[in-house]
Design an enzyme around this catalytic site. Structure first.
Site, PDB file in Angstrom:
ATOM      1  N   HIS A   1       0.806  -1.226   0.000  1.00  0.00           N
ATOM      2  CA  HIS A   1       0.000   0.000   0.000  1.00  0.00           C
ATOM      3  C   HIS A   1       0.842   1.280   0.000  1.00  0.00           C
ATOM      4  O   HIS A   1       0.724   2.132  -0.875  1.00  0.00           O
ATOM      5  CB  HIS A   1      -0.891   0.029   1.242  1.00  0.00           C
ATOM      6  CG  HIS A   1      -1.836  -1.102   1.381  1.00  0.00           C
ATOM      7  ND1 HIS A   1      -2.997  -1.204   0.650  1.00  0.00           N
ATOM      8  CD2 HIS A   1      -1.804  -2.186   2.201  1.00  0.00           C
ATOM      9  CE1 HIS A   1      -3.654  -2.299   0.999  1.00  0.00           C
ATOM     10  NE2 HIS A   1      -2.949  -2.910   1.935  1.00  0.00           N
ATOM     11  N   ASP A   2       1.665   1.439   1.050  1.00  0.00           N
ATOM     12  CA  ASP A   2       2.344   2.711   1.286  1.00  0.00           C
ATOM     13  C   ASP A   2       3.391   3.019   0.234  1.00  0.00           C
ATOM     14  O   ASP A   2       3.647   4.188  -0.084  1.00  0.00           O
ATOM     15  CB  ASP A   2       2.982   2.714   2.676  1.00  0.00           C
ATOM     16  CG  ASP A   2       1.944   2.624   3.782  1.00  0.00           C
ATOM     17  OD1 ASP A   2       0.794   3.037   3.550  1.00  0.00           O
ATOM     18  OD2 ASP A   2       2.279   2.149   4.878  1.00  0.00           O
TER      19      ASP A   2
END
Length: 323
Positions: free
Chosen positions: A242-243
Site C-alpha cells: 500500500h504505502d
C-alpha cells in the site's frame, strides 16, 4: 536534487518498503521521517523507522516521534493480525540497529523546522494515521505555503479492510483525517486501497527482490506474517505494498492517474466510522442536489500502469548497497 520529501509513518511492513523506496532513490531529498501510532504502538513504529533507515545507510535522515494516540477517541486496536507483534512480522531483528539518535524535537516540531528551512516547497507523504499532519496544519498555519502536496495512503472508494466501510489509516483517527482532507488548506492526493490492492505483487516479484542484494533480502525477510495475511485477503500468494504506491506518486508525480472529487470522512460512531465518502457523481448532479456544507476537492488515485508501477518500485528497492 529532485523531490524534497518528508514521510510520516507507522511501520508496518509496507511502510518499511515505502521508506526504503524514498531512502534509496537518488532523485529524492529525504528531509526527515516522523512517526505515529498505528500498526503497532509508537515506540515500535519509531524504532522500526530508524532501523529501516539504517538498513539503507541513511544516518543523515532525522527521525522524530509524534502522536501516540488519536486526536479524540482511543485507538480500538492495532494491526498485529497483518504486521506481526513488532510491526515487521516479528522479524525486526534482521534490520541493523539505529545509527542515529532520535531527535529531541517531537514530530510536529521537526516538521515545522524542516518546512521553515526549505527553500522550495516540500512534499509530505503521510502513510499512517493522519494525527501528526492534522496537528501541524491546525497549530502552524504559516507553514502551509511551504507544502507542495500531501500524498496520503488511505481511504477506500468501495469496501474497507479494517471494517466493512473503513480503511485502517483513516479509521485509526477519522477526526484527524477529516481535518486534513476537508480543510482545503493544502493540496492533497489520496491513494486509496482500491488502487493499492490492484498494485499487489506476486511471489515472482518478491523472489526478485530477495535475490537483488542485501537490502532487498532484508526487506523480503520482513514479509512472512504480512504475506500470510495477504494470501488470505487476496486469495493468491502475494502482498499489497500500500504505502509504497503512495510514496511512488510522491517521488514521481503522475505515476498514478488521479481524478478530483469532493471527499468527506465519517466521524460518527456507527458501522461506517472512518469511511471516506468520495462523491463520484457528475458535478452537474452534485450542484443540483448538494444539501450539506462544501467540502474540499481532493485528487484521488484511480489507475496506473500496474506493471510499470511494480517495476518502478522493484528497480528502486533492488539496490545493492545503501546511499
Amino acid at each position: 536534487m529532485g523531490t524534497r520529501l518528508i514521510i510520516d509513518t507507522d511501520p508496518g511492513v509496507d511502510d518499511a518498503f515505502a521508506i526504503a523506496l524514498a531512502a534509496l532513490s537518488e532523485d529524492v531529498d529525504l528531509l526527515g521521517v516522523t512517526t505515529v501510532f498505528g500498526n503497532v504502538p509508537l515506540a515500535a513504529t519509531t524504532r522500526n523507522a530508524q532501523r529501516v533507515l539504517a538498513l539503507c545507510g541513511r544516518s543523515d535522515v532525522p527521525v522524530a516521534a509524534g502522536a501516540e494516540r488519536p486526536l479524540v477517541h482511543p485507538h480500538p486496536h492495532r494491526a498485529h493480525y497483518a504486521h506481526g507483534v513488532d510491526g515487521l512480522s516479528g522479524r525486526s531483528q534482521v534490520l541493523p540497529e539505529p545509527e542515529r539518535e532520535l531527535e529531541r524535537a517531537d514530530a510536529v516540531e521537526l516538521l515545522v523546522s524542516l518546512l521553515n528551512a526549505a527553500d522550495e516547497p516540500v512534499t509530505i507523504a503521510p502513510i499512517g494515521p493522519l494525527t501528526n499532519i492534522a496537528a501541524l496544519l491546525a497549530a502552524h498555519p504559516g507553514v502551509r505555503e511551504k507544502i507542495d502536496r500531501v500524498v496520503i495512503m488511505g481511504g477506500a472508494l468501495g469496501h474497507g479492510n479494517t471494517t466493512a466501510a473503513a480503511e485502517f489509516n483513516i479509521w485509526s483517527d477519522p477526526e484527524a483525517a477529516r481535518r486534513v482532507l476537508t480543510g482545503g488548506e493544502v493540496s492533497c492526493v489520496l491513494v486509496p486501497m482500491d488502487l493499492t490492492y490492484r498494485c499487489a505483487v506476486d511471489a515472482e516479484w518478491l523472489a526478485k527482490l530477495n535475490g537483488s542484494g542485501p537490502i532487498g533480502t532484508a526487506l523480503y525477510a520482513l514479509t512472512p506474517d504480512y504475506r500470510e495475511h495477504y494470501n488470505r485477503a487476496l486469495g493468491w500468494d502475494g502482498i499489497v505494498m500500500h504505502d509504497a504506491v503512495a510514496v511512488a506518486e510522491a517521488i514521481k508525480p503522475g505515476i498514478l492517474r488521479t481524478e478530483r472529487f469532493p471527499i468527506d470522512v465519517d466521524c460518527t460512531h456507527g458501522p461506517s466510522r472512518g469511511a471516506t465518502l468520495v462523491d463520484r457523481r457528475r458535478a452537474e448532479l452534485r450542484d443540483d442536489t448538494e444539501a450539506t456544507d462544501e467540502v474540499a476537492d481532493v485528487r484521488v488515485g484511480t489507475d496506473t500502469d500496474l506493471d510499470g508501477l511494480r517495476g518502478f518500485v522493484l528497480d528502486r528497492l533492488a539496490t545493492v548497497t545503501g546511499r
